[in-house]
Motif scaffolding. Structure first.
Motif, short mmCIF file in Angstrom:
data_model
loop_
_atom_site.label_atom_id
_atom_site.label_comp_id
_atom_site.label_asym_id
_atom_site.label_seq_id
_atom_site.Cartn_x
_atom_site.Cartn_y
_atom_site.Cartn_z
N LEU A 139 -47.97 40.86 -63.49
CA LEU A 139 -48.48 39.84 -62.57
C LEU A 139 -49.89 40.19 -62.10
O LEU A 139 -50.76 39.32 -62.00
CB LEU A 139 -47.54 39.66 -61.38
CG LEU A 139 -46.19 39.02 -61.70
CD1 LEU A 139 -45.28 39.08 -60.47
CD2 LEU A 139 -46.37 37.59 -62.18
N PHE A 140 -50.12 41.46 -61.83
CA PHE A 140 -51.45 41.91 -61.40
C PHE A 140 -52.47 41.67 -62.50
O PHE A 140 -53.55 41.13 -62.25
CB PHE A 140 -51.40 43.38 -61.00
CG PHE A 140 -52.74 43.94 -60.61
CD1 PHE A 140 -53.37 43.53 -59.44
CD2 PHE A 140 -53.38 44.87 -61.42
CE1 PHE A 140 -54.61 44.04 -59.09
CE2 PHE A 140 -54.61 45.38 -61.07
CZ PHE A 140 -55.23 44.96 -59.90
N PHE A 141 -52.15 42.05 -63.73
CA PHE A 141 -53.08 41.85 -64.84
C PHE A 141 -53.36 40.36 -65.07
O PHE A 141 -54.49 39.97 -65.33
CB PHE A 141 -52.57 42.49 -66.13
CG PHE A 141 -52.60 44.00 -66.13
CD1 PHE A 141 -53.50 44.70 -65.35
CD2 PHE A 141 -51.72 44.71 -66.91
CE1 PHE A 141 -53.53 46.09 -65.35
CE2 PHE A 141 -51.75 46.10 -66.94
CZ PHE A 141 -52.64 46.79 -66.15
N GLU A 142 -52.32 39.54 -64.99
CA GLU A 142 -52.53 38.10 -65.15
C GLU A 142 -53.41 37.54 -64.04
O GLU A 142 -54.27 36.69 -64.28
CB GLU A 142 -51.18 37.37 -65.17
CG GLU A 142 -50.39 37.64 -66.44
CD GLU A 142 -48.97 37.09 -66.41
OE1 GLU A 142 -48.40 36.92 -67.50
OE2 GLU A 142 -48.43 36.85 -65.30
N PHE A 143 -53.21 38.03 -62.83
CA PHE A 143 -54.05 37.62 -61.70
C PHE A 143 -55.50 38.02 -61.95
O PHE A 143 -56.42 37.21 -61.78
CB PHE A 143 -53.53 38.25 -60.40
CG PHE A 143 -54.41 38.01 -59.22
CD1 PHE A 143 -54.35 36.80 -58.54
CD2 PHE A 143 -55.27 38.99 -58.76
CE1 PHE A 143 -55.16 36.56 -57.43
CE2 PHE A 143 -56.09 38.76 -57.66
CZ PHE A 143 -56.03 37.55 -56.98
N LEU A 144 -55.72 39.26 -62.37
CA LEU A 144 -57.08 39.73 -62.66
C LEU A 144 -57.73 38.89 -63.75
O LEU A 144 -58.91 38.54 -63.63
CB LEU A 144 -57.08 41.19 -63.08
CG LEU A 144 -56.92 42.23 -61.99
CD1 LEU A 144 -56.94 43.63 -62.59
CD2 LEU A 144 -57.99 42.09 -60.93
N GLU A 145 -56.99 38.58 -64.81
CA GLU A 145 -57.54 37.75 -65.89
C GLU A 145 -58.09 36.44 -65.35
O GLU A 145 -59.21 36.04 -65.67
CB GLU A 145 -56.46 37.43 -66.93
CG GLU A 145 -56.17 38.52 -67.90
CD GLU A 145 -55.10 38.07 -68.89
OE1 GLU A 145 -55.35 37.09 -69.62
OE2 GLU A 145 -54.04 38.70 -68.92
N SER A 146 -57.29 35.76 -64.54
CA SER A 146 -57.74 34.46 -64.04
C SER A 146 -58.90 34.61 -63.07
O SER A 146 -59.83 33.81 -63.07
CB SER A 146 -56.58 33.69 -63.40
OG SER A 146 -56.15 34.34 -62.22
N GLU A 147 -58.86 35.64 -62.24
CA GLU A 147 -59.94 35.85 -61.26
C GLU A 147 -61.25 36.24 -61.94
O GLU A 147 -62.31 35.76 -61.55
CB GLU A 147 -59.54 36.91 -60.23
CG GLU A 147 -58.44 36.46 -59.30
CD GLU A 147 -58.85 35.28 -58.43
OE1 GLU A 147 -59.92 35.34 -57.80
OE2 GLU A 147 -58.08 34.30 -58.37
N VAL A 148 -61.17 37.10 -62.95
CA VAL A 148 -62.39 37.52 -63.65
C VAL A 148 -63.01 36.32 -64.36
O VAL A 148 -64.23 36.12 -64.31
CB VAL A 148 -62.10 38.68 -64.63
CG1 VAL A 148 -63.26 38.91 -65.58
CG2 VAL A 148 -61.81 39.96 -63.86
N ALA A 149 -62.19 35.52 -65.00
CA ALA A 149 -62.72 34.34 -65.70
C ALA A 149 -63.41 33.41 -64.71
O ALA A 149 -64.52 32.92 -64.97
CB ALA A 149 -61.59 33.61 -66.42
#
Length: 164
Positions: A139-149
């Motif tokens: 969940l953390f990695f998925e959150f980071l992916e969307s935030e970085v994009a």
């Protein structure tokens, strides 16, 4: 003192102190020492590029050390190689967008890590303590992916508004 591209004087002792100080900051963030020094040296050059010989002379290191550092930096999308016009020699270049490119490249790493976590959750079972821990990491990695994009999109718009 040396002259930069605009003819202004540079205090090489101050430049070298900056290179070593910034390199130390990069090392403390996890970058290997020699790539950190090479990156800081190129970044602080007025031209935005340096040859292997120039890097070796400034940093007082061997061509092999420069080569290994440049290989690492190229893999991280922090420098690129170009041929010097009219020469077979290469020069190593930083662009104003190197941080953007490096962070964008991290997005691919996050995607690979997220996929590994998905596999881990499936292998360990979502209800197990380890599976729950991996699921939270996913969940953390998925959150980071969307935030970085989203952050990169906002940065590009901001950069355009500054006309850089």
């Amino acid at each position: 003192m040396a002259e930069n591209d605009r003819g202004a004087e540079r205090d090489e002792a101050k430049v070298n102190r900056f290179v070593e100080h910034f390199a130390a900051q990069l090392v403390s963030a996890g970058m290997p020492s020699m790539p950190a020094r090479v990156f800081a040296a190129i970044l602080s050059s007025d031209r935005g590029y340096m040859t292997s010989a120039e890097l070796g002379e400034q940093l007082r290191v061997s061509p092999a050390a420069v080569s290994g550092a440049v290989r690492y930096l190229s893999q991280q999308h922090m420098v690129s190689r170009e041929r010097e016009p009219g020469s077979r020699r290469e020069r190593y270049v930083v662009h104003g967008t190197q941080w953007f490119e490096a962070l964008t490249n991290r997005d691919a790493v996050l995607k690979r890590w997220a996929e590994a976590m998905r596999e881990g959750v499936a292998s360990l079972g979502a209800g197990s303590p380890a599976g729950r821990r991996l699921a939270e990491t996913l969940l953390f990695f998925e959150f980071l992916e969307s935030e970085v994009a989203e952050l990169m999109t906002r940065w590009e718009a901001h950069r355009r508004s500054l006309e850089l």
